[in-house]
Design an enzyme around this catalytic site. Structure first.
Site, short mmCIF file in Angstrom:
data_model
loop_
_atom_site.label_atom_id
_atom_site.label_comp_id
_atom_site.label_asym_id
_atom_site.label_seq_id
_atom_site.Cartn_x
_atom_site.Cartn_y
_atom_site.Cartn_z
N GLU A 276 1.02 -1.15 0.06
CA GLU A 276 -0.06 -0.01 -0.14
C GLU A 276 0.86 1.36 -0.17
OE1 GLU A 276 -2.78 -0.11 3.44
OE2 GLU A 276 -1.90 -2.32 3.84
N LYS B 133 2.35 4.45 1.53
CA LYS B 133 2.57 5.08 2.69
C LYS B 133 2.42 6.56 2.77
CE LYS B 133 6.39 5.05 6.50
NZ LYS B 133 5.56 6.03 7.05
#
Lengths: 376, 550
Positions: B228, B230
């Site tokens: 994902e 950050k």
């Protein structure tokens, strides 16, 4: 305080038209070299070389080398000799507490100041005016020197190192207990106590012994000579060891070491296991001062009078006129005036850093620094 | 009170975390109930009473001391509470049966019910009875300005250590406990049962990631991980639950467990389903994620005005779901928690809360490309708020702390400049014998030709060996000393060039250079480079424009 007998010469000063031959400032006056006594032909604690010097005590800001003749207590003379070598003055004369010596038109006596071993207040009497220059003094108990003696006088020259009402030193024994409690809580760490090499260090050691601490106490190289001298003068300090010989960090775990304040943040400290940095000083009363120095364990132990000590002493001398020097003059002068005393700051420069030059006398420490390190 | 004061006094000077814990554990161990409980409450910010205003303290002292002497003293000390504590006149208490100094419990319980009019006289009585340190601690406590470098987390860790427990256990039950925590200490000392958590919105200890290094990839299989973005915001935990009366309650916690709900009231209505979301707090404007600089305007606000709420609309981007109603999901593998999270966010159906999108990748090269260019890898216009990628093992449960292996953070390459060391200052604690705080500068034009202008300060990033080298350099090349600060030689052909890495730049009127760096650290020592070849301020100006568009 006992022995206080106010003398009333102050009333003469009130008459502004008084043109007597001896005003106090004719007896002693500040000049660039220090406090000068013209009728006696000498200076007290001169900061520049003079013909004749009277020295209150052995701290390097008061006792300097290079004078013609020096008059001081035996201890002060010995300390000067230790620091500057045999030829620190052309001639020396020792005076004992209470002994009177006439110099020119004045009579001079030395009285215990309670500051460090051999420290004295110098009383100068001319006609019937007596001025006492206290040098540095404290009225608190100290097992390593003679207690402060109150000398009634007309003019009292007081120091003002801790001349603010925030400075109250409290009980030194309690501070030493703080140190011992910390040593107990952190047995795996070394305790490093910053203390002025002359006087404070020996007082802290003596207080540790009084509190029942009987393990060996370690010394930074700069403190060895002067501490040995205290022992030679019959002040019991127990077993002392130089840090110098210690090769392994672990051996210093759980120990207490005394060092000059400047050494406690020096490369020298890298030999200690996770040291707790303490500093024994009246300045430690103020947090910002302690934090600035990176101190973790501030110990409020001072060889100077605190605010209560200064004000009580000033009152007890009975002096109608107070000259205030080195420190927080403004507040103390203000206080004197609210008590109806004539007071003024005395512009003397060059006093205050007691430890200046002490670490320069480090012996045997230089080779232990990291390779290529030079003292800045 | 005096014992608590001694503790505060010692903590205020102790820089080491472990030593602080040791001092706290010793205090909790040797102090009886309920004093130690109120101490824990004071240290965790759990005490509530109306704080005394500085004006009141000032009035108390000027009634008792010469105002001029107070003025001189305050000038010297610089802190009102401390000045008053130190110069408070010794009380002339009549008779020999002086009252004992108040205990911490006396102070806390009295303050709770004391009327405003009675406060000055009560404070004066206590100040008469306490010693210097006691007075200082009392004044810090009643003015609500403790600031002694202890986090609530550290105090709880120490309390847990007293009973050989994990701080996480206390964290979980914390919001169900109240001062003086008699049940907690009974449990810690093995005298009582574990307190039951009746809090509908408990904080769960947060899981953190390690920074990944180039060498780590060889041992990791890309197929085991999902990725994902950050996001460069504030990591939070948003918890909602039903209270005893069946009403929904919501709380927002920082990653250390501080309750920060009060700063973000606009998010509370969105937390209308019971559950615990781990996510990132962001500011979104017209659907676009704003940079951290923008978010910063909403941090540490005492008063949250409607204007602030409107101009800086807050948003929660959800990473993980730790609890769904009464179900604790933390033992489940990440992929299953993610499925729960997707369903939960769909049920919430709230514009202020959305899912953190996954970054698809087949191998590390794919991911490296996405990390290098988030804009074309899915982050689109929000790419500026991406500070790297997060790697999470698909099969990993949610573990408190920073376990090595399941989670990795792979930050974007930081910005780098070469700057010249200008000033050095001694560090603190273990580093107090080292010059470890460095001010560095870059070249700029001036009337007198090129000169260095300071652009930042850094005190980490170097290895222990490098610290020794810089320390030696500083000591040998000092040209002047100002108190604790050393002026280090910095001439075109003489001096030390530091490679400085940083995360961002901001305009700053407080700095002479006009720019301020975010998170600067020393990344390399450039012994090889002469100072004249260090970067120029113009380079930073260009970086600033490309970063912020302004």
């Amino acid at each position: 305080m006992p022995g206080s007998s106010p003398r009333m010469t102050a009333k003469h000063r009130g008459e502004s038209a008084y043109i007597g031959p001896m005003r106090p400032q004719d007896i002693l006056m500040p000049v660039p070299a220090g406090l000068c006594c013209k009728p006696g032909g000498f200076h007290i604690d001169p900061v520049r070389p003079v013909e004749r010097a009277l020295i209150t005590h052995g701290h390097s800001d008061h006792a300097r080398a290079g004078h013609g003749a020096v008059l001081a207590t035996q201890e002060t003379l010995d300390m000067m000799r230790l620091r500057y070598g045999e030829n620190f003055a052309d001639s020396v004369q020792a005076i004992t507490y209470g002994e009177e010596i006439r110099l020119g038109d004045v009579a001079v006596t030395f009285h215990p100041a309670g500051h460090v071993l051999g420290s004295a207040q110098i009383s100068v009497t001319c006609k019937d005016t007596r001025i006492v220059a206290s040098g540095d003094y404290k009225d608190a108990r100290d097992p390593t020197c003679a207690p402060f003696e109150l000398v009634p006088c007309d003019v009292f020259i007081t120091e003002a190192t801790f001349g603010l009402p925030v400075f109250r030193h409290g009980d030194a024994a309690g501070e030493v207990n703080k140190l011992l409690a910390s040593a107990k809580l952190f047995p795996e760490r070394a305790h490093l106590v910053g203390a002025y090499s002359l006087g404070k260090a020996q007082r802290v050691i003596a207080l540790l012994r009084e509190a029942g601490y009987d393990a060996p106490i370690y010394l930074h190289g700069a403190m060895e000579k002067i501490t040995n001298y205290y022992q030679e003068r019959g002040i019991p300090l127990g077993e002392l060891r130089p840090v110098r010989g210690m090769k392994k960090k672990a051996e210093l775990a759980g120990t207490i070491t005394l060092a000059p304040p400047s050494a406690t943040s020096d490369v020298w400290t890298r030999r200690f296991p996770d040291p707790v940095t303490a500093f024994a000083s009246g300045w430690m009363r103020v947090r910002a001062r302690a934090r600035q120095g990176g101190i973790e364990l501030p110990l409020v132990i001072s060889d100077h009078a605190d605010w209560d000590g200064l004000t009580a002493t000033i009152t007890a001398t009975g002096a109608g006129e107070i000259w205030v020097t080195h420190g927080q003059e403004d507040a103390l002068v203000h206080w004197c005036k609210t008590r109806g005393l004539a007071a003024r700051p005395l512009d003397l420069v060059g006093y205050g850093d007691e430890d200046e030059g002490e670490t320069a006398a480090i012996t045997g420490e230089v080779e232990a620094q990291p390779e290529g390190e030079t003292k800045a | 009170m005096n014992r608590f004061a001694e503790l505060l006094d010692r903590l205020a000077y102790e820089p080491g975390r472990n030593n602080k814990i040791k001092l706290l554990v010793a205090y909790f161990g040797e102090t009886e109930d309920p004093d130690r409980g109120y101490a824990l409450a004071a240290l965790t910010g759990a005490l509530s009473f109306k704080h005394a205003k500085p004006g009141l303290i000032r009035d108390l002292i000027t009634e008792r001391a010469d105002p001029a002497l107070f003025g001189y003293s305050y000038d010297y000390v610089g802190d009102l509470s401390e000045t008053v504590a130190l110069m408070w006149p010794k009380a002339e208490l009549p008779g020999h049966n002086n009252p004992p100094p108040p205990t911490l419990t006396d102070v806390v319980t009295t303050l709770r019910t004391l009327g405003k009019a009675e406060l000055p006289a009560q404070l004066a009585r206590w100040l008469d009875e306490l010693d210097e340190t006691g007075r200082w601690a009392l004044l810090k406590l009643v003015t609500g300005a403790m600031r002694i470098g202890i986090s609530a987390r550290l105090a709880k860790t120490a309390a847990a250590a007293l009973g050989d427990k994990d701080a996480h256990e206390i964290e979980l039950m914390w919001h169900g406990l109240s001062p003086p925590y008699l049940d907690l200490f009974a449990w810690l000392e093995g005298r009582g049962d574990k307190p039951v958590n009746s809090d509908p919105t408990p904080f769960r200890p947060v899981m953190l990631a390690h920074a990944i290094e180039d060498g780590d990839f060889a041992n990791l299989d890309a197929a085991d991980f999902s990725a994902e973005w950050k996001w460069d915001g504030i990591r939070v935990q948003a918890v909602a639950g039903h209270d005893a009366r069946g009403h929904i309650q919501a709380r927002l916690y920082s990653r250390t467990g501080e309750d920060i709900t009060g700063s973000f009231p606009d998010l509370v209505p969105s937390l209308h389903l019971p559950g615990a979301i781990d996510g990132e707090l962001l500011v979104l404007r017209e659907g676009r994620v704003q940079t951290f600089n923008v978010l910063q305007q909403r941090l540490n606000r005492k008063v949250v005005s409607p204007k602030l709420i409107k101009e800086f609309p807050i948003h929660l981007r959800a990473y993980d779901l730790l609890g769904d109603d009464a179900n604790d999901l933390r033992e489940l593998p990440f992929t299953e928690r993610r499925a729960h999270l997707e369903a939960f966010v769909a049920r919430l159906d709230d514009p202020r809360i959305d899912l953190s999108p996954m970054v698809p990748f087949a191998n590390w090269e794919d991911l490296a490309a996405a990390r290098a260019d988030p804009k074309s890898a899915g982050a689109g216009n929000d790419a500026d708020a991406v500070e790297g990628v997060m790697l999470k093992r698909r099969d990993a449960p949610y573990l408190p702390g920073r376990p090595k292996g399941p989670w990795w953070k792979w930050k974007r390459d930081p910005h780098i400049i070469d700057a010249v060391l200008m000033y050095a200052q001694r560090g603190h604690g273990k580093r107090s014998s080292y010059y470890s705080d460095y001010t560095f500068g870059v070249w700029t034009h001036s009337e007198a030709g090129d000169e260095l202008v300071p652009v930042g300060k850094a005190y980490f990033g170097f290895t222990d060996e490098e610290l020794l080298q810089i320390d030696r350099f500083v000591r040998r090349n000092t040209t002047e000393k100002f108190g604790p600060v050393r002026h280090v030689v910095h001439e075109p052909d003489q001096g030390l060039v530091l490679e400085v890495a940083f995360e961002g730049l901001q305009r700053s009127p407080r700095h002479k250079s006009g720019v301020a760096m975010r998170f600067p650290r020393i990344s390399r020592l450039r012994w090889d480079k002469p100072p004249r070849e260090a970067d120029r301020l113009e380079t930073l100006e260009r970086m600033l424009i490309s970063m912020t568009g302004s």
